[in-house]
Design a protein around this motif. Structure first.
Motif, PDB file in Angstrom:
ATOM      1  N   GLN A   1       0.815  -1.219   0.000  1.00  0.00           N
ATOM      2  CA  GLN A   1       0.000   0.000   0.000  1.00  0.00           C
ATOM      3  C   GLN A   1       0.849   1.269   0.000  1.00  0.00           C
ATOM      4  O   GLN A   1       0.327   2.370   0.149  1.00  0.00           O
ATOM      5  CB  GLN A   1      -0.949  -0.020   1.205  1.00  0.00           C
ATOM      6  N   GLY A   2       2.175   1.079  -0.171  1.00  0.00           N
ATOM      7  CA  GLY A   2       3.041   2.238  -0.371  1.00  0.00           C
ATOM      8  C   GLY A   2       3.748   2.750   0.857  1.00  0.00           C
ATOM      9  O   GLY A   2       4.210   3.902   0.870  1.00  0.00           O
ATOM     10  N   TYR A   3       3.864   1.924   1.907  1.00  0.00           N
ATOM     11  CA  TYR A   3       4.511   2.365   3.136  1.00  0.00           C
ATOM     12  C   TYR A   3       5.593   1.360   3.553  1.00  0.00           C
ATOM     13  O   TYR A   3       5.356   0.144   3.571  1.00  0.00           O
ATOM     14  CB  TYR A   3       3.495   2.523   4.275  1.00  0.00           C
ATOM     15  N   GLU A   4       6.759   1.899   3.889  1.00  0.00           N
ATOM     16  CA  GLU A   4       7.860   1.070   4.352  1.00  0.00           C
ATOM     17  C   GLU A   4       8.010   1.241   5.863  1.00  0.00           C
ATOM     18  O   GLU A   4       7.977   2.368   6.369  1.00  0.00           O
ATOM     19  CB  GLU A   4       9.154   1.475   3.645  1.00  0.00           C
ATOM     20  N   ILE A   5       8.181   0.116   6.561  1.00  0.00           N
ATOM     21  CA  ILE A   5       8.272   0.120   8.017  1.00  0.00           C
ATOM     22  C   ILE A   5       9.711  -0.146   8.449  1.00  0.00           C
ATOM     23  O   ILE A   5      10.387  -1.025   7.911  1.00  0.00           O
ATOM     24  CB  ILE A   5       7.344  -0.949   8.618  1.00  0.00           C
ATOM     25  N   GLU A   6      10.167   0.638   9.432  1.00  0.00           N
ATOM     26  CA  GLU A   6      11.505   0.452   9.988  1.00  0.00           C
ATOM     27  C   GLU A   6      11.387   0.350  11.507  1.00  0.00           C
ATOM     28  O   GLU A   6      10.811   1.217  12.156  1.00  0.00           O
ATOM     29  CB  GLU A   6      12.411   1.632   9.608  1.00  0.00           C
TER      30      GLU A   6
END
Length: 473
Positions: free
Chosen positions: A455-460
């Protein structure tokens, strides 16, 4: 103090506007017969960055960019497509403004269309006739006498003495090379392939009134729109280097022949855009528009950044790899902005002096003939300095760094400077993933991470908690 390379004097000069604090600027705009190609867009980006930098440095700028909606190409292509010239130019004018919006190019104060100023062009041509700078040819068209204007070809380094010896003749086409210097058309007498694209003004030639059915030549258009909207003298005229001759030389000649004054104080020309180190052309299969870039999943800002990563007076080489690198550079810059918004530590500032010094280096680079590569170096040096002390800096340092990034973005216009609010459905997924991690349900956490990525979100995951960022599309 700003320095700019002036194509007129062939040297870098201190910029001093005609009126203190005020800048009158004209840019050659699009001929709306097709989508603007990347070379056109590079020229518009350079003009935009110049204008933005002038404003950042404290100047008020009045900017005019024309739209050519009547010329050889608009007539040729509208007839080839069996539509009216108005239908063709309306379509591509709309596309042009879409490109400006996509590239975050600030709108000019005026976008005059050539057809709206034909009556003014007729008056201007009559003045040239009255002053003996123009004449009617055997084909009934009206031409400018290049030999009559002593400084003709000053931008394109035309040897007028050699031209006088060899004679010139006349040329009716809008575009031609230095090897074909001739008296150029101010008013083109109607021909059958012009179709319904004509006016029927009355000119006075040698005291005789003559109605000459026809249309304006391309070069007269910019002279008239500039003088009508900005006055007889302007500070800056921009355009691609391909316009230096004959278009800009012809502008100088016909305008100064009428006014008797210097037309433009500073001529700013950007170099060519190459594609894979070759000139862009349809026959070579390397002719691209902004729609080709976005169609491959790249952001328009990546092209803008690519253009500004080189100096405007040096050729820029476009490749898909360089566009990819530009997009990654924007992501690095955007990540830094997000990180600075997250800093809330109290205490004394530890990097204010260093950050302010690097801001000054950024401003100095832009003031030095719009040296955007060196300006970018200053920004990345600041980012490196801040990250080297990331565990020590306070909110005061972060705010100063954001101040620099705001200055950067006011010129480069490739970032989102505001803290983005997460859509509720995305925030819900992140919260679910946080609970899964707390319960050590790593499989579910990985599944939710993938859903977020899609959905276009990167998690760190960091020691300070979960961070997220948008993935460029």
């Amino acid at each position: 103090m700003i320095q700019l390379y002036n194509s007129l004097t062939k040297q870098k000069e201190h910029f001093t506007p005609l009126q203190k604090g005020q800048v009158r600027m004209y840019s050659c705009g699009p001929t709306v017969y097709n989508y603007a190609h990347l070379g056109n867009l590079m020229a518009f980006c350079v003009a935009d960055v110049l204008k933005r930098n002038l404003r950042l440095q404290g100047y008020q700028v009045r900017h005019v960019m024309n739209i050519t909606d009547i010329d050889d190409k608009t007539i040729r292509d509208s007839q080839a497509q069996h539509i009216t010239r108005e239908e063709l130019t309306e379509k591509y004018t709309k596309a042009f403004f879409e490109d400006l919006d996509a590239l975050h190019i600030d709108k000019a104060d005026e976008f005059p269309s050539a057809t709206a100023y034909v009556d003014h062009m007729i008056v201007f041509i009559q003045q040239l006739l009255d002053k003996q700078y123009a004449y009617q040819g055997q084909d009934n068209s009206i031409y400018f006498k290049v030999r009559q204007f002593s400084d003709y070809g000053i931008l394109g380094n035309i040897d007028l003495d050699a031209l006088k010896e060899g004679g010139s003749g006349r040329i009716k086409a809008d575009e031609y090379s230095k090897e074909n210097v001739q008296d150029f058309a101010l008013w083109k007498a109607w021909e059958s392939n012009d179709g319904p694209n004509y006016w029927e003004p009355c000119f006075t030639i040698n005291k005789e009134k003559k109605i000459i059915k026809g249309r304006p030549g391309w070069h007269i258009e910019c002279s008239v729109m500039s003088t009508e909207l900005l006055g007889e003298q302007i500070d800056i005229h921009t355009g691609g280097i391909d316009l230096r001759f004959p278009h800009h030389d012809n502008e100088i000649a016909q305008t100064e022949a009428v006014t008797g004054k210097q037309f433009v104080k500073y001529w700013i020309h950007n170099e060519h855009l190459l594609v894979d180190n070759k000139r862009m052309s349809k026959s070579a299969g390397n002719f691209y528009t902004l729609r080709d870039i976005t169609g491959k999943g790249y952001r328009p800002a990546a092209f803008r950044y690519l253009v500004l990563s080189g100096h405007y007076r040096q050729q820029t080489n476009f490749t898909w790899n360089s566009l990819e690198a530009a997009q990654h550079s924007i992501e690095r810059l955007q990540d830094f902005v997000v990180r600075m918004h997250e800093i809330t530590a109290t205490g004394n500032a530890v990097l204010l002096d260093e950050i302010k010094a690097q801001r000054q280096m950024f401003l100095d680079a832009l003031a030095n003939d719009l040296n955007t590569p060196v300006a970018l170096d200053a920004i990345f040096d600041m980012i490196k300095t801040v990250y080297a002390h990331i565990d020590k800096i306070s909110e005061h340092d972060a705010k100063e760094a954001l101040h620099v990034m705001n200055d950067f973005n006011s010129v480069f216009a490739v970032l989102c400077m505001e803290q983005e609010e997460l859509p509720p459905e995305i925030a819900k997924l992140i919260a679910q993933r946080e609970r899964a991690r707390t319960l050590k349900d790593w499989a579910l956490a990985d599944t939710l991470r993938e859903q977020l990525r899609q959905q276009g979100y990167e998690i760190e995951d960091t020691a300070q908690g979960t961070r997220w960022k948008r993935i460029s599309s």
